[in-house]
Design a protein around this motif. Structure first.
Motif, PDB file in Angstrom:
ATOM      1  N   SER A 154       0.804  -1.221   0.000  1.00 42.04           N
ATOM      2  CA  SER A 154       0.000   0.000   0.000  1.00 42.04           C
ATOM      3  C   SER A 154       0.838   1.272   0.000  1.00 42.04           C
ATOM      4  O   SER A 154       0.290   2.367  -0.087  1.00 42.04           O
ATOM      5  N   TYR A 155       2.164   1.155   0.118  1.00 41.19           N
ATOM      6  CA  TYR A 155       3.024   2.342   0.155  1.00 41.19           C
ATOM      7  C   TYR A 155       4.331   1.999  -0.550  1.00 41.19           C
ATOM      8  O   TYR A 155       5.137   1.218  -0.048  1.00 41.19           O
ATOM      9  N   SER A 157       4.963   0.197  -3.290  1.00 41.58           N
ATOM     10  CA  SER A 157       5.021  -1.256  -3.493  1.00 41.58           C
ATOM     11  C   SER A 157       6.214  -1.686  -4.345  1.00 41.58           C
ATOM     12  O   SER A 157       6.763  -2.778  -4.154  1.00 41.58           O
TER      13      SER A 157
END
Length: 526
Positions: A154-155, A157
């Motif tokens: 989610s951050y 990737s």
């Protein structure tokens, strides 16, 4: 009375409340109608000190490390000196199981994994020596703390799991393996000779012949009750405490304290958001680890950052009194960062729960000191998060003005190295930098190992100093610099660079005060 005696030589290793004891003894098995007196044991034991165990550790999903069976593991002693010795131990030796004694040169992943998969090995003892030491040894993984950093599905990737930069390519991952047999380090070279003599007198093959009994054997004891994972162990400990008359703690948490201070005092009795307070976090880590418990000097991995930040605190103290900066500087030393960022995770958690002197909204920015002791020339690198940083947030030239230090910035697409800043970024976007001596992969060839010591940093002492005297030894350059209020760190100008970074990047105060002293830092080689 008729007595039959069987003579054998044993070496015994035990761990009792963290104290490991080796004992060398000649054991006589008494086949009589009475029992051998315990006083005999006192006469036949010779204690061998300076031993360090590999211990069992747990996390939420796994167990790693080493341990023995409940009564200890016993095997015939064999010294590993060649590939043929390893074949003898694992396949052709007639007297398994074996306790393997090895020099540092053989302590690597290939050898250890072969022994792990064999039922013929009862334990391992590693002779700690710089003789034959490989030019690199890191028992950590190639991607430290990869599952607890900021990069995930989610951050960033595409940056997760070290897809862009493998920070520790020399890592062999031994510290994260689960060994079913005990492993100890032997630190006293004189006492290892006693073990070798026992082996040579009883076990050494002569002209390829198989030695016969009596044989020299060793018993290793390092039993720990913890198994499976943290959740299981804590549940079993809780049951013990509830229903047992004499409860036994099955596992202890990895716990300690973060250390912090600030240039302006904060109300430690008040919790949560501090009104009209904006702070710059200047941080580094306090801890290190290695394969063997509490044998982690972490000279480059940890100490270089600690010394640098302490030097910065001392140098900045008079400056902030004379010209108070508009933002408070919050100096922080995080404990437990080698284990999934325990220290920084705790601080972030407390900030989020309003159980700390400030909260995340008080944090303006963060500067972290990473590994800075193995610079190439005068080069240092400023790492930042490519997901959250802004193009003009850093002015490299202004920070390096007047310093004999070359500042570099990695490629825009390169992620942050393993750092406490990552844990803060998981909570909220915070402008931040990580100062390090490496552009991409670590310069440290012994990351998180017992060989990341002063010698790894090329630090030398006069030959006539004992270890206690080395702790307080000052170079002539340090004495000169100290006499006029400067501070010399492991790296030339690193502390001054930190101050300049803090002031120029984040505080916007006058940096000239930092360089107004008449003392000129001598040029010193380390």
């Amino acid at each position: 009375m008729k007595t039959n005696l069987l003579k054998a030589c044993f070496i015994h290793v035990s761990e009792n409340n963290g104290l490991c004891i080796f004992k060398l003894f000649i054991l006589y098995f008494c086949v009589i109608n009475s029992v051998c007196s315990s006083s005999v044991e006192k006469k036949i034991y010779v204690e061998l000190n300076e031993t360090v165990p590999c211990v069992r550790l747990l996390n939420a999903t796994h167990q790693i490390g080493c341990q023995s069976s409940m009564s200890g593991d016993t095997g015939v002693l064999h010294v590993l000196e060649s590939e043929s010795d390893l074949d003898w131990i694992l396949s052709s030796g007639p007297h398994p199981p074996y306790i393997v004694i090895m020099e540092t040169a053989f302590f690597n992943r290939s050898v250890m994994m072969r022994m792990k998969s064999s039922s013929r090995v009862a334990g391992v003892a590693v002779i700690v020596s710089k003789t034959g030491l490989a030019d690199n040894f890191s028992p950590h993984t190639t991607c430290p703390n990869q599952n607890t950093g900021v990069y995930s599905a989610s951050y960033g990737s595409d940056l997760a799991n070290c897809n862009v930069t493998v920070w520790n390519p020399l890592g062999n991952g031994l510290s994260y393996e689960d060994f079913a047999f005990p492993v100890f380090a032997l630190k006293d070279e004189n006492q290892t000779q006693v073990i070798r003599k026992c082996y040579e007198d009883h076990n050494l093959r002569v002209n390829g012949s198989t030695p016969q009994y009596p044989l020299c054997a060793m018993q290793l004891f390092s039993h720990m009750h913890a198994v499976t994972d943290t959740v299981t162990c804590m549940r079993r400990t809780d049951l013990q405490n509830r229903f047992s008359i004499n409860p036994e703690v099955l596992c202890d948490p990895l716990s300690d304290f973060n250390v912090w201070t600030s240039t302006r005092p904060l109300n430690s009795s008040a919790k949560g958001h501090a009104a009209n307070e904006s702070v710059v976090l200047a941080a580094t880590r306090l801890d290190g680890r290695s394969f063997f418990w509490e044998q982690a000097p972490a000279a480059e991995g940890t100490v270089s950052g600690i010394v640098t930040l302490l030097a910065a605190i001392q140098a900045l103290s008079p400056v902030t009194q004379e010209a108070p900066p508009p933002r408070n500087i919050f100096f922080t030393f995080f404990q437990g960062e080698a284990f999934d960022y325990i220290g920084s995770s705790k601080m972030v958690y407390d900030m989020e729960k309003n159980d700390f002197v400030i909260d995340l909204n008080n944090v303006h920015s963060m500067l972290e000191i990473g590994q800075v002791g193995l610079r190439s020339g005068q080069s240092l690198w400023m790492h930042s998060d490519p997901v959250s940083r802004k193009n003009d947030s850093v002015n490299e030239e202004s920070a390096a003005a007047g310093l004999n230090v070359s500042l570099g910035h990695p490629l825009f697409t390169q992620p942050l190295p393993p750092s406490s800043l990552q844990r803060f970024l998981r909570a909220r976007p915070i402008p931040g930098l990580v100062l390090a001596d490496h552009q991409t992969l670590f310069n440290n060839r012994y990351y998180e190992s017992m060989y990341d010591d002063a010698e790894n940093l090329n630090v030398t002492y006069p030959p006539d100093l004992n270890p206690d005297e080395q702790l307080v030894y000052e170079t002539d350059a340090a004495k000169v610099c100290s006499s006029c209020g400067c501070m010399l760190t492991l790296g030339v100008g690193v502390a001054v660079l930190l101050l300049s970074l803090l002031v120029t990047y984040f505080i916007s105060s006058k940096a000239e005060l930092l360089f107004s002293s008449a003392c000129e830092t001598p040029t010193t080689a380390y």
